[in-house]
Design a protein around this motif. Structure first.
Motif, PDB file in Angstrom:
ATOM      1  N   VAL A 143      14.704  23.377  27.317  1.00 54.25           N
ATOM      2  CA  VAL A 143      13.927  24.620  27.310  1.00 54.25           C
ATOM      3  C   VAL A 143      14.102  25.361  28.637  1.00 54.25           C
ATOM      4  CG1 VAL A 143      11.587  25.573  27.262  1.00 54.25           C
ATOM      5  CG2 VAL A 143      12.240  23.789  25.642  1.00 54.25           C
ATOM      6  N   ALA A 144      14.061  24.616  29.744  1.00 54.57           N
ATOM      7  CA  ALA A 144      14.257  25.245  31.052  1.00 54.57           C
ATOM      8  C   ALA A 144      15.643  25.874  31.144  1.00 54.57           C
ATOM      9  CB  ALA A 144      14.071  24.210  32.159  1.00 54.57           C
ATOM     10  N   GLY A 145      16.655  25.197  30.605  1.00 51.26           N
ATOM     11  CA  GLY A 145      18.009  25.737  30.627  1.00 51.26           C
ATOM     12  C   GLY A 145      18.135  27.023  29.835  1.00 51.26           C
ATOM     13  N   LEU A 146      17.475  27.071  28.676  1.00 50.91           N
ATOM     14  CA  LEU A 146      17.507  28.286  27.852  1.00 50.91           C
ATOM     15  C   LEU A 146      16.832  29.447  28.581  1.00 50.91           C
ATOM     16  CD1 LEU A 146      16.678  26.789  24.337  1.00 50.91           C
ATOM     17  CD2 LEU A 146      18.892  27.625  25.147  1.00 50.91           C
ATOM     18  N   LEU A 147      15.783  29.149  29.308  1.00 44.07           N
ATOM     19  CA  LEU A 147      15.095  30.198  30.072  1.00 44.07           C
ATOM     20  C   LEU A 147      15.894  30.620  31.299  1.00 44.07           C
ATOM     21  CD1 LEU A 147      11.439  28.803  29.960  1.00 44.07           C
ATOM     22  CD2 LEU A 147      12.380  30.707  28.638  1.00 44.07           C
ATOM     23  N   ALA A 148      16.677  29.699  31.857  1.00 47.09           N
ATOM     24  CA  ALA A 148      17.434  29.996  33.068  1.00 47.09           C
ATOM     25  C   ALA A 148      18.669  30.856  32.787  1.00 47.09           C
ATOM     26  CB  ALA A 148      17.852  28.699  33.755  1.00 47.09           C
ATOM     27  N   LEU A 149      19.217  30.757  31.591  1.00 51.97           N
ATOM     28  CA  LEU A 149      20.437  31.514  31.268  1.00 51.97           C
ATOM     29  C   LEU A 149      20.282  33.022  31.493  1.00 51.97           C
ATOM     30  CD1 LEU A 149      22.007  29.770  28.141  1.00 51.97           C
ATOM     31  CD2 LEU A 149      23.082  30.166  30.364  1.00 51.97           C
ATOM     32  N   PRO A 150      19.255  33.660  30.942  1.00 51.63           N
ATOM     33  CA  PRO A 150      19.106  35.105  31.208  1.00 51.63           C
ATOM     34  C   PRO A 150      18.839  35.418  32.679  1.00 51.63           C
ATOM     35  CG  PRO A 150      17.186  34.251  30.037  1.00 51.63           C
ATOM     36  CD  PRO A 150      18.223  33.188  29.996  1.00 51.63           C
ATOM     37  N   ARG A 194      23.120  37.943  38.230  1.00 52.69           N
ATOM     38  CA  ARG A 194      24.572  37.891  38.408  1.00 52.69           C
ATOM     39  C   ARG A 194      24.966  36.771  39.388  1.00 52.69           C
ATOM     40  NH1 ARG A 194      26.213  44.360  38.802  1.00 52.69           N
ATOM     41  NH2 ARG A 194      25.376  44.931  36.751  1.00 52.69           N
ATOM     42  N   LEU A 195      24.458  35.597  39.107  1.00 48.93           N
ATOM     43  CA  LEU A 195      24.733  34.442  39.960  1.00 48.93           C
ATOM     44  C   LEU A 195      26.014  33.765  39.480  1.00 48.93           C
ATOM     45  CD1 LEU A 195      21.102  32.968  40.125  1.00 48.93           C
ATOM     46  CD2 LEU A 195      22.269  34.371  41.845  1.00 48.93           C
ATOM     47  N   TYR A 249      18.934  27.416  38.920  1.00 48.75           N
ATOM     48  CA  TYR A 249      19.272  27.938  37.591  1.00 48.75           C
ATOM     49  C   TYR A 249      20.529  27.283  37.027  1.00 48.75           C
ATOM     50  CZ  TYR A 249      15.963  31.601  38.945  1.00 48.75           C
ATOM     51  OH  TYR A 249      14.853  32.288  39.367  1.00 48.75           O
ATOM     52  N   TRP A 250      21.589  27.207  37.838  1.00 47.66           N
ATOM     53  CA  TRP A 250      22.812  26.578  37.358  1.00 47.66           C
ATOM     54  C   TRP A 250      22.612  25.076  37.136  1.00 47.66           C
ATOM     55  CZ3 TRP A 250      26.386  28.724  34.838  1.00 47.66           C
ATOM     56  CH2 TRP A 250      26.839  30.017  35.131  1.00 47.66           C
TER      57      TRP A 250
END
Length: 295
Positions: A48-55, A61-62, A190-191
């Protein structure tokens, strides 16, 4: 001088706020485990955290690190913090009480400081070692004493949580080194969580395909959301920033403050009993931070 003082204090303030948030992690994990299996909780918090971090990655623009060393550090940080730790820790937390989980994680600054010293090839100050020694004594008393949380604290659960603390501390150091390699604390977070989500997504999919969507209450899902958003994203971003700006060894000792909020929440929310070993161990741990931070 006032500006310099405020800049020097900022990492400490951010680190303390992160500790208050992370102190609630064992309690939230226990609440999620009331309705969900350990692997479901562990994998969902990262996915869930990964899905939120993608946007967030796209919006800011990282770019993904290009240097080989930065990629290795990111891989260590992601694997330790968002893959191995959630799985190992959640399994251990299921087998011990909230209070024991809170206080065992108080050993994090010891491991983080030791790893940082090894990387920097520098011996810690004597006062830091003494303070950590006092805190370790508190950990021994805590783990050696049974009880708390209705008697559901087991030795195996305590040792598994302790192993998780050893693992995630290595990830903290790797993540804290990334800003000096051109990777910001937000990019590292995020990454890192995106990579962790990619690794754990197949396991999450397999679990849901086998058992179907879990029938859990609002409290359990709210706890998972807290672990994903607050613990995994906001907490890590703030922690990596504080470690980079304030120095790993200096800021790491503030992790001893993590049990304070968790201790209160475990006693109030979970109804865990404060036994004599927990009281003695907690006192020694808090005393250790006062000595270590003074170094």
């Amino acid at each position: 001088m006032s500006n310099r003082g405020s800049h020097a204090a900022a990492p400490v303030v951010v680190a303390v706020l992160v500790m208050v948030v992370w102190g609630a992690t064992p309690v939230m994990t226990r609440l999620a485990l009331d309705d969900l299996e350990p692997l479901v909780v562990a994998t969902l918090r990262t996915v869930v955290a990964g899905l939120l971090a993608l946007p967030l990655v796209a919006q800011a623009r990282l770019s993904f690190p290009r240097a080989a060393e930065a990629r290795r550090l990111l891989a260590i940080s992601a694997a330790a913090g968002f893959v191995v730790f959630p799985v190992v820790y959640t399994i251990g937390q299921q087998r011990t009480s909230g209070l024991h989980g809170v206080m065992i994680l108080a050993a994090l600054p010891i491991f983080t400081g030791i790893y940082a010293s090894a990387v920097a090839r520098r011996c810690p100050a004597r006062a830091w070692l003494i303070g950590c020694g006092v805190a370790v004594a508190g950990e021994v008393v805590l783990i050696g004493g049974r009880g708390g949380g209705g008697g559901d604290a087991t030795l195996s659960g305590d040792l598994i949580v302790l192993a998780a603390a050893l693992i995630v501390s290595a990830g903290y150091v790797a993540g804290a080194l990334l800003p000096s390699r051109g990777v910001s604390s937000s990019a590292a977070t995020y990454w890192g969580v995106v990579l962790g989500a990619i690794v754990l997504a197949p396991l999450t999919t397999a679990l849901l395909a086998r058992d179907g969507w879990p029938d859990a209450g609002v409290t359990a899902w709210a706890a998972v959301a807290f672990l994903a958003v607050v613990t995994s994203i906001a907490g890590y971003a703030g922690w990596y920033w504080a470690l980079d700006r304030g120095g790993i060894q200096r800021i790491a000792t503030l992790q001893f403050l993590q049990p304070l909020s968790g201790f209160a929440l475990a006693a109030v929310v979970l109804g865990d009993q404060v036994t004599l070993p927990i009281a003695i161990g907690s006192t020694l741990i808090v005393a250790g931070i006062l000595v270590a931070q003074g170094a």
